[in-house]
Scaffold this motif. Structure first.
Motif, mmCIF file in Angstrom:
data_model
loop_
_atom_site.group_PDB
_atom_site.id
_atom_site.type_symbol
_atom_site.label_atom_id
_atom_site.label_comp_id
_atom_site.label_asym_id
_atom_site.label_seq_id
_atom_site.Cartn_x
_atom_site.Cartn_y
_atom_site.Cartn_z
ATOM 1 N N LEU A 190 0.609 6.338 10.822
ATOM 2 C CA LEU A 190 1.248 6.909 9.360
ATOM 3 C C LEU A 190 1.268 8.320 9.696
ATOM 4 N N ALA A 191 2.413 9.111 9.606
ATOM 5 C CA ALA A 191 2.163 10.733 9.811
ATOM 6 C C ALA A 191 1.422 11.060 8.567
ATOM 7 N N GLY A 192 0.632 12.049 8.646
ATOM 8 C CA GLY A 192 -0.140 12.635 7.518
ATOM 9 C C GLY A 192 -1.378 11.749 7.131
ATOM 10 N N ALA A 193 -1.649 10.724 7.987
ATOM 11 C CA ALA A 193 -3.021 10.076 7.461
ATOM 12 C C ALA A 193 -4.118 10.641 8.215
ATOM 13 N N LEU A 194 -5.235 10.753 7.534
ATOM 14 C CA LEU A 194 -6.438 11.235 8.337
ATOM 15 C C LEU A 194 -7.164 10.310 9.199
ATOM 16 N N PRO A 195 -7.176 10.585 10.366
ATOM 17 C CA PRO A 195 -7.906 9.670 11.526
ATOM 18 C C PRO A 195 -9.230 9.381 11.250
ATOM 19 N N VAL A 196 -9.843 8.110 11.158
ATOM 20 C CA VAL A 196 -11.063 7.777 10.734
ATOM 21 C C VAL A 196 -11.593 6.354 11.503
ATOM 22 N N SER A 197 -12.543 6.481 12.061
ATOM 23 C CA SER A 197 -13.245 5.274 12.518
ATOM 24 C C SER A 197 -14.572 5.096 11.999
ATOM 25 N N THR A 198 -15.000 3.976 11.328
ATOM 26 C CA THR A 198 -16.306 3.718 11.106
ATOM 27 C C THR A 198 -17.231 3.097 12.236
ATOM 28 N N THR A 199 -16.434 2.821 13.047
ATOM 29 C CA THR A 199 -17.164 2.362 14.236
ATOM 30 C C THR A 199 -17.887 3.489 14.986
ATOM 31 N N THR A 200 -16.973 4.601 15.384
ATOM 32 C CA THR A 200 -17.763 5.671 16.225
ATOM 33 C C THR A 200 -17.868 6.671 15.017
ATOM 34 N N GLY A 201 -17.411 6.873 13.937
ATOM 35 C CA GLY A 201 -17.999 7.879 13.103
ATOM 36 C C GLY A 201 -16.792 9.071 13.082
ATOM 37 N N THR A 218 0.895 -1.323 -0.074
ATOM 38 C CA THR A 218 0.097 0.156 -0.023
ATOM 39 C C THR A 218 0.930 1.261 0.128
ATOM 40 N N LEU A 219 1.842 1.283 0.684
ATOM 41 C CA LEU A 219 2.714 2.448 1.010
ATOM 42 C C LEU A 219 3.464 2.714 -0.631
ATOM 43 N N SER A 220 3.609 1.750 -1.317
ATOM 44 C CA SER A 220 4.252 1.920 -2.629
ATOM 45 C C SER A 220 3.238 2.621 -3.554
ATOM 46 N N LEU A 221 1.933 2.690 -3.275
ATOM 47 C CA LEU A 221 1.157 3.472 -4.116
ATOM 48 C C LEU A 221 0.743 4.914 -3.634
ATOM 49 N N ARG A 222 1.547 5.497 -2.747
ATOM 50 C CA ARG A 222 1.617 6.762 -2.423
ATOM 51 C C ARG A 222 2.091 7.726 -3.445
ATOM 52 N N ASP A 223 1.216 8.773 -3.923
ATOM 53 C CA ASP A 223 1.815 9.865 -4.815
ATOM 54 C C ASP A 223 0.691 10.992 -4.361
ATOM 55 N N GLU A 224 0.921 12.272 -5.629
ATOM 56 C CA GLU A 224 0.221 13.161 -5.396
ATOM 57 C C GLU A 224 -1.236 12.859 -5.513
ATOM 58 N N ASP A 225 -1.690 11.803 -5.955
ATOM 59 C CA ASP A 225 -3.191 11.799 -6.191
ATOM 60 C C ASP A 225 -3.578 10.659 -5.397
ATOM 61 N N ALA A 226 -3.093 10.505 -4.072
ATOM 62 C CA ALA A 226 -3.406 9.591 -2.969
ATOM 63 C C ALA A 226 -3.807 10.544 -1.743
ATOM 64 N N LEU A 227 -4.976 9.840 -1.043
ATOM 65 C CA LEU A 227 -5.308 10.278 0.131
ATOM 66 C C LEU A 227 -5.098 9.347 1.471
ATOM 67 N N LEU A 228 -4.227 9.592 2.464
ATOM 68 C CA LEU A 228 -3.917 8.629 3.414
ATOM 69 C C LEU A 228 -5.158 8.326 4.677
ATOM 70 N N VAL A 229 -5.569 7.277 4.749
ATOM 71 C CA VAL A 229 -6.557 7.162 5.426
ATOM 72 C C VAL A 229 -5.935 6.298 6.924
ATOM 73 N N GLY A 230 -6.059 6.935 8.001
ATOM 74 C CA GLY A 230 -5.777 6.100 9.095
ATOM 75 C C GLY A 230 -6.837 5.580 9.816
ATOM 76 N N SER A 231 -7.349 4.192 9.274
ATOM 77 C CA SER A 231 -8.522 3.715 9.775
ATOM 78 C C SER A 231 -8.377 3.311 11.250
ATOM 79 N N LYS A 232 -9.829 2.635 11.696
ATOM 80 C CA LYS A 232 -9.723 2.196 13.051
ATOM 81 C C LYS A 232 -9.467 3.189 14.028
#
Ligand code: FFO
Ligand code: GTP
Length: 432
Positions: free
Chosen positions: A332-343, A310-324
């Motif tokens: 990962l630094a720069g990833a947007l924290p998201v939880s589908t459990t809590t919203g 997954t890391l190898s797919l990073r480029d300027e047209d990628a958004l990083l999501v920090g799930s759970k």
């Protein structure tokens, strides 16, 4: 031989209160008279009983459009019928019996083009209006249907024609009192025009993505929470979620609208060394979709170390999501924290997606190139202009200008460069 008279249902198929049958061609008036009696006043809605071979078919609103002042430029008729399929079928059969034939797809607009009612870009705009699903698509299509792109093409063509007229004058009247730098000025201005065309090419990807829809792919390791994310963004359980790694095998798509841009969001198989043939095919499809997508959501779960695939797919047209994110901070630094459990983070993710959709797809200031066909025509004009800049002889430069003109004229389908040239030359006073 005069063209066929054709008919087609102009309104949608299926049950509706009213169905509109359109007829176009030289026998339109005769057909209307046969079904509804004497011709009504042009363009006036009139209520008539429709009859054929002694059988009453419907009580309908009928319209008579004498050519050339009609949509197709030909004599045309509209029958606004009751919408039942049997009514439409009975009237269609009567028309066929009277010698008309069903129209081919797009034939009415094709006839309008052939009669000079609209150019190719306007015809494409009409097709786009008919299939526009979002507000932004509707605005883009209407602008093109109303001649936005054709107007730009006319301005570019006008510039090229003036350059060509000057280049030809330079060749023809070389011994006379022409400004000696005329030739150089043509080359300089052609280069400026080339840059303007290149700018429109650079913007074309955004317009094409708006017209076609933006493709976004969700990628990540097995169990990263990709399917949960797709479901949360879609607002329904489109993909299967399970604690077993490797659940999603095929690509699962949902359609969304982000800031007026139609989007296809795709959930994909988790990226890893596959344990069986089916999973291997899933990973293959995931990577193919990643490549094709305009934007990639790379998902990394808070309870797992970031994986190399997954890391190898990073480029300027990628958004990083920090799930759970309910399990801990993103790994990962720069990833947007998201939880589908809590919203948590979902509104921010949605906002980020809308921002990206606006960056990657949308209308530009000036009417733009919305199709590969447009890009091809402008691209060819650009290469002829580039050719001109290095051409060693005035005659070759004139030839390059003619070729660029021909390429441009393919945009609107009005290929009559010589006629316009005569007109330009007519005004080109050289004292001869
Ligand atoms: N009932 C109906 N609704 C419709 C259409 C139609 O054909 N029938 N249209 C079909 O797409 C669109 C409207 N577009 C149209 C474009 C031109 C002409 C037309 O008659 N043009 C003539 C006269 C122009 C004028 O009087 O201003 C012309 O161009 O000479 C009609 C409809 C959408 N709604
Ligand atoms: N705690 C927590 N668990 C989550 C969250 N999102 C998903 N999960 C769990 O993680 C597991 C995997 O979720 P999926 O959405 O199926 O993950 P996936 O990435 O699609 O998995 P594959 O199909 O195997 O690639 C499931 O047991 C989910 O319930 C979250 O936000 N928080």
């Amino acid at each position: 031989m005069s063209p066929d008279t054709v008919f087609a249902l102009a309104s949608g198929a299926g049950r509706a209160a009213v169905a509109v049958l359109r007829i176009s061609g030289p026998r339109s008036a005769a057909l209307l008279e046969a079904l509804a009696g004497r011709l009504p006043a042009p363009r006036m809605t009139t209520l008539r009983r429709l009859r054929h071979r002694g059988e009453a078919l419907d009580r309908a609103l009928v319209l008579w459009f004498p050519g050339p002042g009609s949509f197709t430029g030909e004599d045309s008729v509209e029958l606004h019928l009751h919408g039942g399929p049997a009514v439409v079928a009975a009237v269609s059969e009567a028309l066929a019996d009277l010698g008309a034939r069903p129209a081919e797809p797009g034939e009415f607009t094709r006839r309008a083009f052939l009669h000079g009612k609209l150019d190719l870009t306007a015809a494409e705009g009409i097709a786009d209006l008919v299939s526009a699903e979002t507000e932004a698509q509707r605005r883009q299509a209407l602008r093109q249907a109303e001649g936005g792109l054709a107007t730009r093409e006319a301005a570019w063509t006008g510039q090229l024609l003036r350059l060509l007229a000057r280049q030809e004058a330079f060749i023809e009247f070389e011994d006379e009192d022409l400004p000696h730098d005329l030739d150089i000025r043509v080359t300089t201005e052609a280069a400026a025009l080339r840059r303007e065309l290149e700018a429109s090419l650079a913007e074309s990807a955004r317009e094409e993505r708006l017209r076609e829809g933006l493709s976004i792919a969700i990628l990540g390791a097995p169990n990263a929470g990709k399917s949960s994310l797709l479901n949360a963004l879609a607002g329904h359980e489109a993909a299967i979620v399970s604690a077993r790694a490797g659940t999603t095998r095929d690509v699962v798509e949902v359609r969304l609208v982000l800031g007026g841009v139609p989007v296809t969001l795709a959930d994909t198989a988790g990226l890893r060394e596959a344990s069986d043939e089916i999973e291997a095919e899933g990973v293959h499809r995931a990577l193919a979709r990643a490549e094709r997508a305009a934007l990639r959501l790379l998902v990394f779960a808070a309870d797992t170390a970031p994986d190399a695939a997954t890391l190898s797919l990073r480029d300027e047209d990628a958004l990083l999501v920090g799930s759970k994110s309910d399990l801990g901070p993103p790994v990962l630094a720069g990833a947007l924290p998201v939880s589908t459990t809590t919203g948590e983070g979902l509104p921010l993710l949605r906002a980020a997606l809308e921002r990206e959709a606006a960056r990657l797809a949308g209308m530009n200031e000036a009417a733009g190139l919305t199709r590969p066909r447009h890009r091809a025509a402008i691209g060819e004009a650009v290469s002829w202009l580039a050719h001109l800049e290095t051409a060693p002889l005035p005659e070759l430069r004139a030839e390059a200008l003619r070729a660029a003109l021909r390429a441009l004229s393919r945009l609107t389908g009005r290929v009559d460069v010589e006629a316009v040239l005569d007109q330009v030359f007519g005004e080109f006073c050289i004292g001869k």
